[in-house]
Scaffold this active site. Structure first.
Site, PDB file in Angstrom:
ATOM      1  N   LEU A 175       7.889   5.279   1.747  1.00  0.00           N
ATOM      2  CA  LEU A 175       8.058   5.777   3.109  1.00  0.00           C
ATOM      3  C   LEU A 175       8.774   4.780   4.028  1.00  0.00           C
ATOM      4  O   LEU A 175       8.741   4.926   5.246  1.00  0.00           O
ATOM      5  CB  LEU A 175       6.717   6.190   3.692  1.00  0.00           C
ATOM      6  CG  LEU A 175       6.246   7.584   3.234  1.00  0.00           C
ATOM      7  CD1 LEU A 175       4.758   7.754   3.423  1.00  0.00           C
ATOM      8  CD2 LEU A 175       7.024   8.665   3.985  1.00  0.00           C
ATOM      9  N   LYS A 188      13.649   3.183   1.426  1.00  0.00           N
ATOM     10  CA  LYS A 188      14.540   2.288   0.673  1.00  0.00           C
ATOM     11  C   LYS A 188      14.857   2.781  -0.736  1.00  0.00           C
ATOM     12  O   LYS A 188      15.769   2.256  -1.390  1.00  0.00           O
ATOM     13  CB  LYS A 188      13.956   0.885   0.612  1.00  0.00           C
ATOM     14  CG  LYS A 188      12.639   0.752  -0.145  1.00  0.00           C
ATOM     15  CD  LYS A 188      12.124  -0.674  -0.036  1.00  0.00           C
ATOM     16  CE  LYS A 188      10.767  -0.848  -0.704  1.00  0.00           C
ATOM     17  NZ  LYS A 188      10.240  -2.227  -0.507  1.00  0.00           N
ATOM     18  N   TYR A 222      -7.447  -8.608  -7.328  1.00  0.00           N
ATOM     19  CA  TYR A 222      -6.098  -8.972  -6.916  1.00  0.00           C
ATOM     20  C   TYR A 222      -5.743 -10.388  -7.350  1.00  0.00           C
ATOM     21  O   TYR A 222      -6.606 -11.245  -7.437  1.00  0.00           O
ATOM     22  CB  TYR A 222      -5.963  -8.891  -5.380  1.00  0.00           C
ATOM     23  CG  TYR A 222      -6.184  -7.521  -4.798  1.00  0.00           C
ATOM     24  CD1 TYR A 222      -6.123  -6.368  -5.571  1.00  0.00           C
ATOM     25  CD2 TYR A 222      -6.465  -7.366  -3.442  1.00  0.00           C
ATOM     26  CE1 TYR A 222      -6.334  -5.117  -5.019  1.00  0.00           C
ATOM     27  CE2 TYR A 222      -6.674  -6.118  -2.879  1.00  0.00           C
ATOM     28  CZ  TYR A 222      -6.611  -4.994  -3.676  1.00  0.00           C
ATOM     29  OH  TYR A 222      -6.825  -3.759  -3.121  1.00  0.00           O
ATOM     30  N   LEU A 259       2.408   3.444   3.254  1.00  0.00           N
ATOM     31  CA  LEU A 259       3.844   3.651   3.052  1.00  0.00           C
ATOM     32  C   LEU A 259       4.156   4.036   1.607  1.00  0.00           C
ATOM     33  O   LEU A 259       5.324   4.037   1.198  1.00  0.00           O
ATOM     34  CB  LEU A 259       4.631   2.389   3.440  1.00  0.00           C
ATOM     35  CG  LEU A 259       4.610   2.017   4.922  1.00  0.00           C
ATOM     36  CD1 LEU A 259       5.422   0.754   5.173  1.00  0.00           C
ATOM     37  CD2 LEU A 259       5.119   3.171   5.790  1.00  0.00           C
ATOM     38  N   GLY A 260       3.120   4.346   0.822  1.00  0.00           N
ATOM     39  CA  GLY A 260       3.347   4.816  -0.551  1.00  0.00           C
ATOM     40  C   GLY A 260       4.165   3.852  -1.382  1.00  0.00           C
ATOM     41  O   GLY A 260       5.211   4.228  -1.929  1.00  0.00           O
ATOM     42  N   SER A 314      -2.118   2.067   1.031  1.00  0.00           N
ATOM     43  CA  SER A 314      -0.816   2.659   0.678  1.00  0.00           C
ATOM     44  C   SER A 314      -0.281   3.594   1.756  1.00  0.00           C
ATOM     45  O   SER A 314       0.183   4.700   1.461  1.00  0.00           O
ATOM     46  CB  SER A 314      -0.907   3.398  -0.662  1.00  0.00           C
ATOM     47  OG  SER A 314      -1.094   2.503  -1.721  1.00  0.00           O
TER      48      SER A 314
END
Length: 345
Positions: free
Chosen positions: A240, A243, A53, A235-236, A233
Site C-alpha cells: 500500500l 511501490k 523477531y 501497509l500490507g 501490516s
C-alpha cells in the site's frame, strides 16, 4: 502525536506504534537505534516486538530484535519514557527452534524471563500471545480450517493463571492477544470473568485497506468488550505504498528479499491498490499516508503499528497522524472496498 490508553489500564500509548521486526535482519543495531530515537523525538512512546523477531524467523536471529531494543534502553536510559510490548511465540513450524510446549506454564515463564533479559528491563508493559495454538485462519488463510483444526483448544484457564502470577511478580503489566478470532477472544474474556483473572486488553491483528476482515466480527468485539486493536501490516508489507505497482520490484524491498511474503500481492490486490492510489493522488496525499490515516481514525483501533526499513519511510508513516481524512475521501475509499472487498486474505 495523538495518544490513547490501553483499555482497562492506565498505560498511555501513542496512536502510532513503532514495529521493530526488521531490527536484526533488514536493519542493523545502529539503524534500529536511529529509528527509536526519531520515533521517541516525534511523540511515539509505544514499541512492539516479539521473542520470534527478527523476521523471517530463523534460529540465527531468534531474539535479535529484543536485544537491539535492550541495548538502546541501556544506552539511552529511556525505559520510563516508552511502553514496550512483546509476545510469546505460539506452537507451529515457525517456532521449532524456540520451544515445543506452546503456552504451557513453563513456556510462558521461560519466554517472559528470556524477553526481560534480552530487553534489559525488569518489566514488559504489554505481553501478548503471538498466535493461537489451535488451528485458525490467520497468516493469510482466509477460511477457517474446520477439516483439520484440532478439537482441543488452548488451556485458557492455565494460561491466564500463569499470566496472573507474572503480573503479581511485576514482570508484566497488561496482557493481550494476537492473530485471534472472535471465539478465541471471547473465550479468554469469559474465562477471566468467571475466575477473577487478568483480562485481555488488546488484540494485535492485521488490518489494511486491502484486508479489512477484522470488521466482520472482531470490530464489534473490540467496541462492545473494550479490547483495543493494535493494527499490524497496515501497509500490507509495503504493497500500500504503491511501490510494487506495474510490475515494479525494488531490489531492497521485503517482497523482493523474501518472496514467500506475498500475502498482499495478488492480482486482485494490485487492482485495489491502483484504485486507492488514484484517490490519494486526487487529494494530494501519498498512498501510504492515506492508508495509515484511514486506520488512525477507526474507533476500535488503540494503536497503528508501522514498520520501516528506511528513515524516509519511518518519517512518512509517523507523519500520517497529522492527516484527517474528509468524509468525501472516506466515502471514495469505501466505494472501492465495496467493489473489491478484502482482495488480500
Amino acid at each position: 502525536m495523538k495518544y490513547t490508553t490501553i483499555p482497562n489500564t492506565d498505560i498511555k500509548v501513542s496512536k502510532i506504534c513503532l514495529g521493530t521486526m526488521t531490527f536484526g535482519e533488514q536493519n542493523s543495531e545502529a539503524e534500529g537505534h536511529e529509528q527509536m530515537d526519531y520515533a521517541l523525538a516525534n511523540g511515539v512512546n509505544f514499541f512492539d516486538t516479539a521473542e520470534l523477531y527478527s523476521v523471517p524467523a530463523r534460529a540465527e536471529t531468534y531474539g535479535a530484535t529484543e536485544k537491539i531494543i535492550g541495548t538502546w534502553l541501556k544506552k539511552t536510559g529511556n525505559r520510563d519514557k516508552v511502553v514496550i510490548a512483546s509476545k510469546i511465540a505460539g506452537a507451529g513450524p515457525y517456532t521449532a527452534h524456540i520451544r515445543s510446549n506452546g503456552f504451557a506454564k513453563e513456556a510462558l515463564i521461560s519466554a517472559v524471563e528470556g524477553s526481560l533479559q534480552r530487553l534489559q528491563t525488569d518489566y514488559i508493559d504489554l505481553y501478548q500471545l503471538h498466535w493461537p495454538e489451535r488451528g485458525v485462519n490467520c497468516f493469510g488463510l482466509r477460511d477457517y480450517p474446520y477439516q483439520t483444526a484440532a478439537k482441543e483448544a488452548e488451556n485458557h484457564l492455565e494460561i491466564l493463571e500463569t499470566l496472573k502470577d507474572l503480573k503479581k511478580q511485576g514482570k508484566i503489566r497488561s496482557i493481550g492477544l494476537s492473530n485471534e478470532t472472535p471465539w478465541g477472544t471471547m473465550k479468554y474474556l469469559q474465562t477471566a470473568k468467571d475466575h477473577d483473572l487478568p483480562r485481555m486488553s488488546t488484540i494485535q491483528n492485521s488490518y489494511s485497506l486491502i484486508h479489512r476482515a477484522y470488521e466482520y466480527g472482531m470490530s464489534e468485539v473490540s467496541l462492545r468488550e473494550d479490547i483495543g486493536l493494535l493494527v499490524y501490516s497496515p501497509l500490507g508489507f509495503g504493497v500500500l505504498s504503491g511501490k510494487y505497482l506495474n510490475g515494479q520490484m525494488p531490489e531492497d524491498s521485503r517482497v523482493k528479499l523474501f518472496p514467500n511474503y506475498n500475502r498482499y500481492s495478488s492480482p486482485q490486490s494490485e487492482k485495489a491498490v491502483s484504485a486507492y492510489q488514484k484517490i490519494a493522488e486526487k487529494h494530494g496525499m501519498t498512498l501510504a499516508e492515506m492508508s495509515l490515516a484511514f486506520i488512525n481514525q477507526l474507533p476500535f483501533v488503540t494503536s497503528n503499528i508501522i514498520g520501516a526499513s528506511k528513515m524516509s519511510q519511518l518519517k512518512e508513516n509517523i507523519g500520517s497522524i497529522h492527516i484527517d481524512l474528509s468524509e468525501e475521501i472516506i466515502s471514495e475509499i469505501n466505494h472501492v472496498h465495496a467493489l473489491m472487498p478484502n482482495p488480500a486474505p
